[in-house]
Design a protein around this motif. Structure first.
Motif, PDB file in Angstrom:
ATOM      1  N   ILE A  73       0.842  -1.197   0.000  1.00  0.00           N
ATOM      2  CA  ILE A  73       0.000   0.000   0.000  1.00  0.00           C
ATOM      3  C   ILE A  73       0.873   1.242   0.000  1.00  0.00           C
ATOM      4  N   ASP A  74       0.566   2.177  -0.890  1.00  0.00           N
ATOM      5  CA  ASP A  74       1.248   3.469  -0.945  1.00  0.00           C
ATOM      6  C   ASP A  74       0.630   4.387   0.092  1.00  0.00           C
ATOM      7  N   GLY A  75       1.387   4.691   1.136  1.00  0.00           N
ATOM      8  CA  GLY A  75       0.854   5.511   2.218  1.00  0.00           C
ATOM      9  C   GLY A  75       1.051   6.998   2.036  1.00  0.00           C
ATOM     10  N   SER A  76       1.624   7.418   0.908  1.00  0.00           N
ATOM     11  CA  SER A  76       1.955   8.832   0.731  1.00  0.00           C
ATOM     12  C   SER A  76       0.722   9.722   0.667  1.00  0.00           C
ATOM     13  N   GLN A  77      -0.432   9.143   0.300  1.00  0.00           N
ATOM     14  CA  GLN A  77      -1.648   9.934   0.198  1.00  0.00           C
ATOM     15  C   GLN A  77      -2.559   9.793   1.416  1.00  0.00           C
ATOM     16  N   LEU A  78      -2.124   9.034   2.412  1.00  0.00           N
ATOM     17  CA  LEU A  78      -2.930   8.835   3.608  1.00  0.00           C
ATOM     18  C   LEU A  78      -2.731   9.977   4.598  1.00  0.00           C
ATOM     19  N   HIS A  79      -3.718  10.157   5.464  1.00  0.00           N
ATOM     20  CA  HIS A  79      -3.492  11.001   6.641  1.00  0.00           C
ATOM     21  C   HIS A  79      -2.612  10.205   7.589  1.00  0.00           C
ATOM     22  N   LEU A  80      -1.412  10.696   7.857  1.00  0.00           N
ATOM     23  CA  LEU A  80      -0.427   9.958   8.643  1.00  0.00           C
ATOM     24  C   LEU A  80       0.125  10.861   9.732  1.00  0.00           C
ATOM     25  N   GLU A  81       0.067  10.394  10.977  1.00  0.00           N
ATOM     26  CA  GLU A  81       0.600  11.169  12.103  1.00  0.00           C
ATOM     27  C   GLU A  81       1.082  10.223  13.179  1.00  0.00           C
ATOM     28  N   GLN A  82       2.002  10.719  13.999  1.00  0.00           N
ATOM     29  CA  GLN A  82       2.506   9.894  15.097  1.00  0.00           C
ATOM     30  C   GLN A  82       1.438   9.714  16.162  1.00  0.00           C
ATOM     31  N   LEU A  83       1.288   8.481  16.605  1.00  0.00           N
ATOM     32  CA  LEU A  83       0.339   8.152  17.661  1.00  0.00           C
ATOM     33  C   LEU A  83       1.009   8.188  19.031  1.00  0.00           C
ATOM     34  N   GLY A  84       2.195   7.602  19.143  1.00  0.00           N
ATOM     35  CA  GLY A  84       2.875   7.561  20.424  1.00  0.00           C
ATOM     36  C   GLY A  84       4.099   6.660  20.363  1.00  0.00           C
ATOM     37  N   THR A  85       4.861   6.655  21.461  1.00  0.00           N
ATOM     38  CA  THR A  85       6.059   5.830  21.579  1.00  0.00           C
ATOM     39  C   THR A  85       5.815   4.766  22.639  1.00  0.00           C
ATOM     40  N   TYR A  86       6.197   3.532  22.333  1.00  0.00           N
ATOM     41  CA  TYR A  86       5.961   2.404  23.222  1.00  0.00           C
ATOM     42  C   TYR A  86       7.310   1.743  23.516  1.00  0.00           C
ATOM     43  N   ALA A  87       7.648   1.660  24.796  1.00  0.00           N
ATOM     44  CA  ALA A  87       9.009   1.258  25.160  1.00  0.00           C
ATOM     45  C   ALA A  87       9.056   0.352  26.375  1.00  0.00           C
ATOM     46  N   ASP A  88       7.983  -0.372  26.650  1.00  0.00           N
ATOM     47  CA  ASP A  88       8.015  -1.300  27.769  1.00  0.00           C
ATOM     48  C   ASP A  88       9.158  -2.300  27.566  1.00  0.00           C
ATOM     49  N   PRO A  89       9.981  -2.556  28.586  1.00  0.00           N
ATOM     50  CA  PRO A  89      11.155  -3.424  28.413  1.00  0.00           C
ATOM     51  C   PRO A  89      10.803  -4.828  27.921  1.00  0.00           C
TER      52      PRO A  89
END
Length: 242
Positions: A73-89
């Protein structure tokens, strides 16, 4: 680096990945994109598309590359934004892996094609995220559940609902987006009034869609506003907010 850090058993290598929470509407259902993992760990289990960020690419480019490689899928035309960072060990059995999750929205996206380390890619009803019938690899159940609620919240306060529509749409199309995502029936007249009274949300194109039967429907496109004032709020158990 401080000597105590170099000598500490608590410090080890870490890796950076991106994962994508991708939602679309297909046949009036909210769907989420999943891949079947072709490699260990969690071989054969469904997961979000994603993978390691390459040395010379930024996070967004890594997310778009992984989407193309694992789902076609070409994502260049999608609405794309950062949701969050997940770093549980303990989120990845291979070691300390930090992932940056992206939220992507698009209208009636195509059937995906699995590639690279994804045995296959497929759309699954987003309702399965909360009904206990879907078990995902890593911590992807948590990420996608949070992503789904973010979508529900985001269409209250921003024009994100239009990302599920084409370039032009009717108010009925837009109402369907809200009804499907919220799981609520909305009164057509009240919805129309709220949308048209929200400054800059939509603008008429001057064209109409001619249905097989019934009256022609006016076509709109997204307006200039992203933040909605007033917002379009969900109903609560005590009635409609706002």
């Amino acid at each position: 680096m401080d000597d105590w850090l170099k000598d500490s058993d608590e410090v080890g290598p870490s890796w950076l990945t991106v994962d994508l929470a991708i939602f679309t509407l297909r046949d009036d259902q909210l769907m989420v994109l999943l891949v079947e993992r072709g490699l260990d760990p969690f071989r054969g289990m469904p997961a979000m598309p994603g993978g390691y960020v390459q040395k010379k690419e930024n996070l967004r480019d890594g997310a778009l590359r992984e989407l193309a490689e694992e789902a076609g899928i070409d994502g260049s035309q999608l609405h794309l934004e950062q949701l969050g960072t997940y770093a549980d060990p303990g989120r990845d059995p291979r070691g300390r892996v930090v992932t940056v999750a992206y939220l992507a929205l698009g209208p009636d996206l195509p059937i995906p094609t699995g590639g690279t380390d994804a045995a296959r890619a497929f759309w699954a009803p987003a309702a399965r995220l909360g009904d206990g019938t879907l078990t995902l690899a890593f911590d992807h159940q948590t990420i996608l559940t949070e992503a789904l609620e973010e979508v529900r919240r985001k269409i209250e306060y921003t024009a994100a609902a239009t990302a599920f529509c084409g370039d032009t749409f009717t108010l009925t199309d837009l109402r369907t987006v809200y009804q499907v995502i919220w799981g609520q029936e909305l009164d057509p007249s009240n919805f129309r009034r709220k949308i048209l009274n929200t400054t800059g949300f939509v603008q008429p194109t001057g064209d109409q869609r001619l249905p097989p039967t019934g009256r022609p429907a006016a076509l709109y496109r997204r307006g200039q506003a992203w933040l909605l004032n007033p917002p379009v709020l969900r109903a609560t158990t005590s009635g409609q907010r706002g």
